[in-house]
Design a protein around this motif. Structure first.
Motif, PDB file in Angstrom:
ATOM      1  N   GLU A 279      54.581  34.746  47.761  1.00 54.40           N
ATOM      2  CA  GLU A 279      53.929  35.475  46.669  1.00 54.40           C
ATOM      3  C   GLU A 279      53.840  34.654  45.380  1.00 54.40           C
ATOM      4  O   GLU A 279      54.013  35.177  44.278  1.00 54.40           O
TER       5      GLU A 279
ATOM      6  N   THR B 265      41.244  36.082  49.196  1.00 54.82           N
ATOM      7  CA  THR B 265      41.217  34.650  49.480  1.00 54.82           C
ATOM      8  C   THR B 265      42.283  34.281  50.519  1.00 54.82           C
ATOM      9  O   THR B 265      43.287  34.986  50.668  1.00 54.82           O
TER      10      THR B 265
ATOM     11  N   GLY C 294      44.435  34.831  43.540  1.00 55.30           N
ATOM     12  CA  GLY C 294      43.247  34.635  44.368  1.00 55.30           C
ATOM     13  C   GLY C 294      42.176  35.571  43.842  1.00 55.30           C
ATOM     14  O   GLY C 294      41.658  35.384  42.742  1.00 55.30           O
ATOM     15  N   ALA C 295      41.880  36.625  44.633  1.00 53.06           N
ATOM     16  CA  ALA C 295      40.860  37.585  44.191  1.00 53.06           C
ATOM     17  C   ALA C 295      41.465  38.716  43.363  1.00 53.06           C
ATOM     18  O   ALA C 295      40.738  39.558  42.840  1.00 53.06           O
ATOM     19  N   GLY C 296      42.784  38.787  43.286  1.00 57.15           N
ATOM     20  CA  GLY C 296      43.427  39.898  42.570  1.00 57.15           C
ATOM     21  C   GLY C 296      43.248  41.222  43.301  1.00 57.15           C
ATOM     22  O   GLY C 296      43.317  42.285  42.696  1.00 57.15           O
ATOM     23  N   SER C 297      43.056  41.167  44.626  1.00 54.86           N
ATOM     24  CA  SER C 297      42.869  42.417  45.387  1.00 54.86           C
ATOM     25  C   SER C 297      44.195  43.004  45.853  1.00 54.86           C
ATOM     26  O   SER C 297      44.214  44.007  46.566  1.00 54.86           O
ATOM     27  N   GLY C 298      45.296  42.367  45.474  1.00 57.09           N
ATOM     28  CA  GLY C 298      46.612  42.813  45.927  1.00 57.09           C
ATOM     29  C   GLY C 298      46.908  44.255  45.540  1.00 57.09           C
ATOM     30  O   GLY C 298      46.340  44.800  44.588  1.00 57.09           O
TER      31      GLY C 298
ATOM     32  N   GLU D 235      52.525  44.313  55.116  1.00 58.17           N
ATOM     33  CA  GLU D 235      51.443  43.348  54.906  1.00 58.17           C
ATOM     34  C   GLU D 235      51.048  43.109  53.450  1.00 58.17           C
ATOM     35  O   GLU D 235      50.470  42.076  53.142  1.00 58.17           O
TER      36      GLU D 235
ATOM     37  N   SER E 125      49.957  33.924  50.889  1.00 60.54           N
ATOM     38  CA  SER E 125      51.074  34.213  49.982  1.00 60.54           C
ATOM     39  C   SER E 125      51.660  35.602  50.196  1.00 60.54           C
ATOM     40  O   SER E 125      52.772  35.874  49.739  1.00 60.54           O
TER      41      SER E 125
ATOM     42  N   GLY F 178      47.903  41.074  56.764  1.00 60.66           N
ATOM     43  CA  GLY F 178      47.530  41.410  58.139  1.00 60.66           C
ATOM     44  C   GLY F 178      46.474  42.481  58.121  1.00 60.66           C
ATOM     45  O   GLY F 178      46.060  42.952  57.065  1.00 60.66           O
TER      46      GLY F 178
ATOM     47  N   ASN G 180      46.069  35.653  51.041  1.00 62.31           N
ATOM     48  CA  ASN G 180      46.510  36.124  52.375  1.00 62.31           C
ATOM     49  C   ASN G 180      47.796  35.416  52.802  1.00 62.31           C
ATOM     50  O   ASN G 180      48.734  36.044  53.296  1.00 62.31           O
TER      51      ASN G 180
ATOM     52  N   ILE H 133      49.657  27.279  46.342  1.00 61.63           N
ATOM     53  CA  ILE H 133      49.019  26.760  47.559  1.00 61.63           C
ATOM     54  C   ILE H 133      47.596  26.330  47.197  1.00 61.63           C
ATOM     55  O   ILE H 133      46.830  27.109  46.621  1.00 61.63           O
TER      56      ILE H 133
ATOM     57  N   SER I 229      49.876  32.641  39.923  1.00 63.93           N
ATOM     58  CA  SER I 229      48.737  32.236  40.764  1.00 63.93           C
ATOM     59  C   SER I 229      47.955  33.476  41.130  1.00 63.93           C
ATOM     60  O   SER I 229      48.517  34.562  41.322  1.00 63.93           O
TER      61      SER I 229
ATOM     62  N   GLN J  32      41.643  44.366  55.321  1.00 64.14           N
ATOM     63  CA  GLN J  32      40.380  45.084  55.134  1.00 64.14           C
ATOM     64  C   GLN J  32      39.665  44.726  53.825  1.00 64.14           C
ATOM     65  O   GLN J  32      38.531  45.125  53.601  1.00 64.14           O
ATOM     66  N   SER J  33      40.319  43.966  52.999  1.00 62.37           N
ATOM     67  CA  SER J  33      39.710  43.459  51.768  1.00 62.37           C
ATOM     68  C   SER J  33      39.013  42.126  52.008  1.00 62.37           C
ATOM     69  O   SER J  33      38.734  41.376  51.076  1.00 62.37           O
TER      70      SER J  33
HETATM   71  C1  LIG Z   1      40.435  48.046  49.655  1.00 62.18           C
HETATM   72  C2  LIG Z   1      41.615  47.152  49.979  1.00 62.18           C
HETATM   73  C3  LIG Z   1      42.012  47.004  51.295  1.00 62.18           C
HETATM   74  C4  LIG Z   1      43.101  46.189  51.623  1.00 62.18           C
HETATM   75  N1  LIG Z   1      43.460  46.055  52.928  1.00 62.18           N
HETATM   76  C5  LIG Z   1      44.482  45.243  53.265  1.00 62.18           C
HETATM   77  C6  LIG Z   1      44.858  45.075  54.646  1.00 62.18           C
HETATM   78  O1  LIG Z   1      44.280  45.642  55.551  1.00 62.18           O
HETATM   79  N2  LIG Z   1      45.892  44.245  54.890  1.00 62.18           N
HETATM   80  C7  LIG Z   1      46.559  43.555  53.907  1.00 62.18           C
HETATM   81  O2  LIG Z   1      47.469  42.791  54.216  1.00 62.18           O
HETATM   82  N3  LIG Z   1      46.226  43.721  52.620  1.00 62.18           N
HETATM   83  C8  LIG Z   1      45.215  44.524  52.263  1.00 62.18           C
HETATM   84  N4  LIG Z   1      44.873  44.676  50.943  1.00 62.18           N
HETATM   85  C9  LIG Z   1      45.680  43.983  49.913  1.00 62.18           C
HETATM   86  C10 LIG Z   1      45.147  42.574  49.507  1.00 62.18           C
HETATM   87  O3  LIG Z   1      43.755  42.498  49.637  1.00 62.18           O
HETATM   88  C11 LIG Z   1      45.819  41.475  50.312  1.00 62.18           C
HETATM   89  O4  LIG Z   1      47.200  41.436  49.994  1.00 62.18           O
HETATM   90  C12 LIG Z   1      45.254  40.059  50.095  1.00 62.18           C
HETATM   91  O5  LIG Z   1      45.919  39.155  50.940  1.00 62.18           O
HETATM   92  C13 LIG Z   1      45.357  39.573  48.653  1.00 62.18           C
HETATM   93  O6  LIG Z   1      44.534  38.425  48.508  1.00 62.18           O
HETATM   94  P1  LIG Z   1      44.011  37.996  47.072  1.00 62.18           P
HETATM   95  O7  LIG Z   1      43.251  36.727  47.224  1.00 62.18           O
HETATM   96  O8  LIG Z   1      43.307  39.103  46.420  1.00 62.18           O
HETATM   97  O9  LIG Z   1      45.395  37.695  46.351  1.00 62.18           O
HETATM   98  P2  LIG Z   1      45.936  38.204  44.937  1.00 62.18           P
HETATM   99  O10 LIG Z   1      45.951  39.684  44.883  1.00 62.18           O
HETATM  100  O11 LIG Z   1      45.220  37.484  43.854  1.00 62.18           O
HETATM  101  O12 LIG Z   1      47.440  37.650  45.001  1.00 62.18           O
HETATM  102  C14 LIG Z   1      48.368  38.186  45.900  1.00 62.18           C
HETATM  103  C15 LIG Z   1      49.690  37.425  45.749  1.00 62.18           C
HETATM  104  O13 LIG Z   1      49.528  36.085  46.204  1.00 62.18           O
HETATM  105  C16 LIG Z   1      49.804  35.141  45.163  1.00 62.18           C
HETATM  106  N5  LIG Z   1      48.808  34.066  45.314  1.00 62.18           N
HETATM  107  C17 LIG Z   1      47.454  34.214  45.380  1.00 62.18           C
HETATM  108  N6  LIG Z   1      46.882  33.004  45.583  1.00 62.18           N
HETATM  109  C18 LIG Z   1      47.897  32.089  45.642  1.00 62.18           C
HETATM  110  C19 LIG Z   1      47.949  30.670  45.826  1.00 62.18           C
HETATM  111  N7  LIG Z   1      46.857  29.950  46.013  1.00 62.18           N
HETATM  112  N8  LIG Z   1      49.162  30.074  45.820  1.00 62.18           N
HETATM  113  C20 LIG Z   1      50.292  30.789  45.639  1.00 62.18           C
HETATM  114  N9  LIG Z   1      50.296  32.121  45.453  1.00 62.18           N
HETATM  115  C21 LIG Z   1      49.116  32.761  45.466  1.00 62.18           C
HETATM  116  C22 LIG Z   1      49.695  35.929  43.876  1.00 62.18           C
HETATM  117  O14 LIG Z   1      50.489  35.367  42.862  1.00 62.18           O
HETATM  118  C23 LIG Z   1      50.181  37.295  44.313  1.00 62.18           C
HETATM  119  O15 LIG Z   1      51.576  37.318  44.328  1.00 62.18           O
HETATM  120  C24 LIG Z   1      43.804  45.499  50.588  1.00 62.18           C
HETATM  121  C25 LIG Z   1      43.388  45.639  49.261  1.00 62.18           C
HETATM  122  C26 LIG Z   1      42.320  46.456  48.949  1.00 62.18           C
HETATM  123  C27 LIG Z   1      41.902  46.578  47.514  1.00 62.18           C
END
Ligand SMILES: Cc1cc2nc3c(=O)[nH]c(=O)nc-3n(C[C@H](O)[C@H](O)[C@H](O)COP(=O)(O)OP(=O)(O)OC[C@H]3O[C@@H](n4cnc5c(N)ncnc54)[C@H](O)[C@@H]3O)c2cc1C
Length: 468
Positions: free
Chosen positions: A205, A145, A76-80, A421, A151, A155, A149, A211, A74, A139-140
């Motif tokens: 995760e 998404t 979301g935005a791949g910002s992990g 987080e 998953s 925080g 968040n 979700i 799965s 902060q992303s």
């Molecule tokens: C510049 C920058 C700043 C950041 N700052 C913070 C911060 O302050 N705090 C923080 O906590 N994180 C931070 N992050 C990390 C990241 O942005 C977070 O972890 C965010 O929650 C990931 O969301 P995403 O939609 O990009 O998920 P993704 O990176 O796409 O996925 C994250 C995880 O969730 C799973 N997942 C995603 N969507 C679903 C779904 N619908 N159902 C089941 N599983 C799913 C994925 O398989 C993966 O394991 C930062 C990243 C960057 C690049």
């Protein structure tokens, strides 16, 4: 998990099951989905990407993956930052960003129902129009998404006062590995009904299910806020002030810790720079009524004077305060403008251990011979050590791994956690057993087996050996 079907047949099959335009198999698409935002770590090309637009799309895709024993990651935005959405075993990446509707904002119950692909900052803006507040603030937020968040239990700076994503999830719609759809929890602020599956899926995760929708708790939008800036001569003093502030009952909405280097970078982005005359800085946001804020500012001034902080500055101009926070939000990208590579860690210690941890990280940096920046949500013990590399060389990579290992062990020795987080994902999977012990890892594996008997859901994450 070995993919038994060819890439070509997976694409063809998926295009028969769901709209063909939602299935991407071109090389450039597969490359774009081959890692999360940490591209220099392990990658894995998927065999197909599905741009799901509904729970039905998700259910059909997951069922197909399960029937054919194909890995499904799965996304979301791949910002992990931990490799969580990196499809290391290939298979299908399920992109949820098209499921981006805010379905309901209920002012009476102070809850919202959203699809999992909603971008966090859009959600913030929507609820704030109704004078409601959704505090979690990774902060992303401009890209990440709600599903990502949830998953990762993401925080941000506001964690110190308001907690993190996990504290706001009341219920979930989830697609299980066999394609069935369940609704966990509900919209009540409390429930004692059986095992708390909502909590179990929050932070899983993507290893237990996908979700698709979430019910989220909201709180009233604070009426006012004020930004305060504290300058200290030493890192140690700044750390001690953090503990003291909270002990004295001032709970800022945000309490960030920044080194002089981090502040210098933020100033380069900020048209109204902050005077730099110390080695360590605390950036706080107080919120509430004006009188409560004034009381907190007075207490802060007295603490700072008693503890001999160099300076305390309350920023009255909202525009100037917004510029400082915007610069803080952009700190990571700013670091990457001048360095070739950074590794942002999210080790977190009990708040009273912050001074010890900060000192230890300085010593580790010296001992290993690699720069380690520090900036983080110090109010909740989350000091992000940033391993800094001016050049990517084998020697630097080795030093980085050594430093991370030493910091992780020190953090655990102080009663901390290896992930405050970002989640465990791929890159920290070797550390989870150190924190939880093998008995708990084995228990987690049995839970995983119950949810996902064929091991198709985000395989190879959380613990080191692949589930197959
Ligand atoms: C510049 C920058 C700043 C950041 N700052 C913070 C911060 O302050 N705090 C923080 O906590 N994180 C931070 N992050 C990390 C990241 O942005 C977070 O972890 C965010 O929650 C990931 O969301 P995403 O939609 O990009 O998920 P993704 O990176 O796409 O996925 C994250 C995880 O969730 C799973 N997942 C995603 N969507 C679903 C779904 N619908 N159902 C089941 N599983 C799913 C994925 O398989 C993966 O394991 C930062 C990243 C960057 C690049």
């Amino acid at each position: 998990m070995a993919v038994k079907k060819s890439r070509e047949s997976i694409g063809k099959d998926l295009r028969r099951i769901i709209d063909a335009d939602k299935v991407k198999c071109e090389a450039e698409d597969l490359l774009a989905y081959s890692s999360d935002s940490i591209r220099y770590y392990a990658k894995g090309d998927p065999d197909a990407v599905v741009l799901a637009a509904s729970v039905d799309d998700v259910s059909k895709t997951v069922k197909y993956a399960n029937d054919n024993e194909i890995a499904l990651t799965s996304r979301g935005a791949g910002s992990g930052l931990s490799g969580g959405s990196t499809p290391i075993q290939g298979g299908i990446v399920l992109d949820t960003k098209r499921m981006n509707s805010i379905l309901d904002i209920n002012k009476g119950n102070m809850t919202a129902r959203v699809e999992s692909g909603v971008v966090l900052a859009n959600f913030h803006r929507s609820v704030e129009k109704e004078r409601l507040f959704y505090p979690p603030d990774p902060q992303s937020m401009d890209v990440c998404t709600i599903g990502g968040n949830i998953s990762t239990r993401a925080g941000g700076p506001r964690g110190v006062k308001y907690g993190t994503t996990g504290d706001y999830v009341l219920g979930l719609e989830v697609v299980l590995a066999d394609g069935s759809v369940i609704n966990t929890g509900g919209v009540c602020v409390k429930t004692s009904a059986g095992y708390n599956i909502t909590k179990l899926l929050t932070g899983a995760e993507g290893t237990l299910g996908v979700i698709t929708k979430a019910n989220l708790r909201l709180v009233p939008l604070p009426a006012h806020s004020k930004t305060v800036f504290i300058t200290c001569d030493t890192v140690q003093l700044a750390s001690e002030i953090v503990s003291k502030i909270i002990y004295e009952g001032v709970i800022p909405a945000v309490l960030e810790y920044l080194t002089a280097g981090a502040m210098g970078l933020m100033n380069s982005y900020n048209p109204m720079p902050i005077p730099l005359d110390g080695q360590a800085y605390l950036l706080l946001e107080l919120d509430g009524t004006n009188s409560a804020i004034d009381e907190d500012v007075a207490k802060l001034k007295s603490i700072c004077s008693e503890m001999k902080a160099k300076n305390i500055l309350a920023i009255d101009d909202k525009n100037q305060a917004d510029l400082v926070w915007e610069a803080r939000k952009n700190l990571s990208p700013l670091v990457l403008r001048i360095l070739k590579k950074t590794i942002t860690e999210d080790f977190t210690v009990p708040r009273d251990m912050i001074p010890t941890m900060v000192t230890a990280i300085g010593e580790i940096s010296q001992k290993v011979g690699i720069g380690i920046g520090m900036a983080g949500h110090a109010g909740d013990g989350n000091i992000h050590p940033n391993i800094l590399m001016a050049q990517i060389t084998e020697e630097n990579e080795k030093k980085a791994i050594e430093a991370i290992d030493m910091i992780a062990k020190k953090c655990l020795e102080l009663g901390g956690t290896v992930s405050g987080e970002h989640g465990i994902g791929l890159h920290k999977s070797y550390l989870l057993a150190l924190e939880c012990g093998q008995t708990q890892i084995d228990l987690m594996k049995r839970i995983k087996q119950a949810f996902d008997p064929k091991g198709i859901m985000n395989p190879g994450k959380l613990w080191t050996e692949a589930v197959s």
